[in-house]
Design a protein around this motif. Structure first.
Motif, PDB file in Angstrom:
ATOM      1  N   GLN A  52      -9.263 -37.155  -2.560  1.00 35.22           N
ATOM      2  CA  GLN A  52      -9.028 -36.426  -1.312  1.00 35.22           C
ATOM      3  C   GLN A  52      -7.558 -36.115  -1.059  1.00 35.22           C
ATOM      4  OE1 GLN A  52     -11.099 -39.098   1.399  1.00 35.22           O
ATOM      5  NE2 GLN A  52     -12.868 -37.729   1.414  1.00 35.22           N
ATOM      6  N   GLU A  53      -6.684 -37.061  -1.364  1.00 32.98           N
ATOM      7  CA  GLU A  53      -5.276 -36.895  -1.012  1.00 32.98           C
ATOM      8  C   GLU A  53      -4.427 -36.247  -2.101  1.00 32.98           C
ATOM      9  OE1 GLU A  53      -3.575 -40.535   0.553  1.00 32.98           O
ATOM     10  OE2 GLU A  53      -5.477 -41.018   1.559  1.00 32.98           O
ATOM     11  N   PHE A  54      -4.938 -36.201  -3.356  1.00 31.48           N
ATOM     12  CA  PHE A  54      -4.112 -35.674  -4.440  1.00 31.48           C
ATOM     13  C   PHE A  54      -4.811 -34.596  -5.267  1.00 31.48           C
ATOM     14  CE2 PHE A  54      -2.334 -39.740  -3.299  1.00 31.48           C
ATOM     15  CZ  PHE A  54      -0.989 -39.427  -3.194  1.00 31.48           C
ATOM     16  N   LEU A  55      -6.029 -34.868  -5.749  1.00 31.55           N
ATOM     17  CA  LEU A  55      -6.715 -33.887  -6.588  1.00 31.55           C
ATOM     18  C   LEU A  55      -7.143 -32.667  -5.772  1.00 31.55           C
ATOM     19  CD1 LEU A  55      -7.831 -33.003  -9.307  1.00 31.55           C
ATOM     20  CD2 LEU A  55      -9.900 -34.346  -8.816  1.00 31.55           C
ATOM     21  N   ARG A  56      -7.799 -32.887  -4.645  1.00 27.32           N
ATOM     22  CA  ARG A  56      -8.259 -31.766  -3.822  1.00 27.32           C
ATOM     23  C   ARG A  56      -7.101 -30.870  -3.380  1.00 27.32           C
ATOM     24  NH1 ARG A  56      -8.459 -31.144   1.320  1.00 27.32           N
ATOM     25  NH2 ARG A  56      -8.245 -33.343   1.761  1.00 27.32           N
ATOM     26  N   PRO A  57      -5.976 -31.422  -2.892  1.00 25.16           N
ATOM     27  CA  PRO A  57      -4.862 -30.538  -2.514  1.00 25.16           C
ATOM     28  C   PRO A  57      -4.290 -29.746  -3.697  1.00 25.16           C
ATOM     29  CG  PRO A  57      -4.608 -32.658  -1.453  1.00 25.16           C
ATOM     30  CD  PRO A  57      -5.743 -32.798  -2.438  1.00 25.16           C
ATOM     31  N   TRP A  58      -4.280 -30.344  -4.898  1.00 23.10           N
ATOM     32  CA  TRP A  58      -3.809 -29.580  -6.055  1.00 23.10           C
ATOM     33  C   TRP A  58      -4.753 -28.402  -6.295  1.00 23.10           C
ATOM     34  CZ3 TRP A  58      -5.367 -27.515 -10.563  1.00 23.10           C
ATOM     35  CH2 TRP A  58      -4.369 -27.004 -11.387  1.00 23.10           C
ATOM     36  N   TYR A  93       3.884 -32.504  -6.831  1.00 26.99           N
ATOM     37  CA  TYR A  93       4.524 -31.196  -6.723  1.00 26.99           C
ATOM     38  C   TYR A  93       3.680 -30.259  -5.871  1.00 26.99           C
ATOM     39  CZ  TYR A  93       7.171 -27.057  -7.983  1.00 26.99           C
ATOM     40  OH  TYR A  93       7.940 -25.927  -7.919  1.00 26.99           O
ATOM     41  N   ALA A  94       2.362 -30.328  -6.027  1.00 26.70           N
ATOM     42  CA  ALA A  94       1.470 -29.482  -5.225  1.00 26.70           C
ATOM     43  C   ALA A  94       1.611 -29.806  -3.739  1.00 26.70           C
ATOM     44  CB  ALA A  94       0.023 -29.663  -5.671  1.00 26.70           C
ATOM     45  N   LEU A  95       1.838 -31.052  -3.419  1.00 27.78           N
ATOM     46  CA  LEU A  95       1.942 -31.467  -2.024  1.00 27.78           C
ATOM     47  C   LEU A  95       3.328 -31.269  -1.436  1.00 27.78           C
ATOM     48  CD1 LEU A  95      -0.191 -34.677  -2.404  1.00 27.78           C
ATOM     49  CD2 LEU A  95      -0.747 -32.755  -0.898  1.00 27.78           C
ATOM     50  N   ASP A  96       4.358 -31.550  -2.222  1.00 29.06           N
ATOM     51  CA  ASP A  96       5.727 -31.563  -1.693  1.00 29.06           C
ATOM     52  C   ASP A  96       6.579 -30.384  -2.142  1.00 29.06           C
ATOM     53  OD1 ASP A  96       5.026 -34.088  -0.693  1.00 29.06           O
ATOM     54  OD2 ASP A  96       5.842 -35.114  -2.450  1.00 29.06           O
ATOM     55  N   GLY A  97       6.149 -29.677  -3.188  1.00 25.73           N
ATOM     56  CA  GLY A  97       6.972 -28.599  -3.727  1.00 25.73           C
ATOM     57  C   GLY A  97       8.160 -29.104  -4.529  1.00 25.73           C
ATOM     58  N   GLU A  98       8.105 -30.371  -4.911  1.00 22.39           N
ATOM     59  CA  GLU A  98       9.179 -30.958  -5.710  1.00 22.39           C
ATOM     60  C   GLU A  98       8.622 -32.134  -6.513  1.00 22.39           C
ATOM     61  OE1 GLU A  98      12.190 -33.249  -3.529  1.00 22.39           O
ATOM     62  OE2 GLU A  98      10.806 -33.376  -1.844  1.00 22.39           O
TER      63      GLU A  98
END
Length: 175
Positions: free
Chosen positions: A132-138, A73-78
């Protein structure tokens, strides 16, 4: 990375007996000290207040949820977007599967933290990618919201320390 994963799993799981034991024993602070390289003192918060803060930050809030605990959700908004499916593919690549007893989406940050911890011993490359691809962007998207909306200061402090640990482990700035 393994310790970082376990700390993230603990932070984003609903507060219960396991977290209260970790706090009473000081093991969460010790883990954070090891990750950040400096002394850590977490705010002392009553269990009921901690549960209320967790709910208001990550589960439900009358004015809208400040920090949905879903990496996709943090990455895609859905929910169930492309990032969700990419995450599931990384889990499968690492030999992980979601247990039928798990009652949330597989991209919930508690599950993500556990996956990071479990993958690190045998697939550190995948554990690092998950950070890097999931936790950091959240953390980049919702870390400040947690800091702004946490009435106890407990989750705000933990998120700040987790951001610091992610930066230390990956060498990538949080914001």
């Amino acid at each position: 990375m393994e310790l970082l994963g376990w700390v993230a799993a603990s932070l984003f799981s609903p507060p219960g007996e396991a977290l209260f034991r970790e706090l009473a024993a000081g093991t969460l602070e010790e883990a954070l000290e090891e990750l950040t390289g400096h002394p850590v003192a977490l705010p002392q918060v009553a269990p009921g207040e901690l549960q209320a803060a967790y709910t208001a930050l990550f589960v439900t809030h009358p004015r809208g949820l400040p920090a949905p605990p879903y990496a996709g959700y943090a990455l895609d908004g859905e929910l169930f977007g492309p990032s969700y499916h990419r995450l599931l593919a990384l889990y499968r690549e690492g030999g992980l599967e979601v247990q039928e007893t798990w009652r949330d989406l597989p991209d919930h940050l508690a599950a993500l933290g556990e996956a990071i911890a479990l993958l690190n011993p045998r697939r550190p490359d995948l554990a690092r990618r998950l950070v890097q691809e999931f936790l950091r962007p959240w953390l980049e998207r919702y870390g400040q919201a947690v800091k702004d909306h946490d009435p106890t200061g407990f989750y705000a402090a933990l998120v700040a320390l987790l951001e610091e640990a992610v930066h230390a482990k990956t060498g990538v700035s949080e914001a």
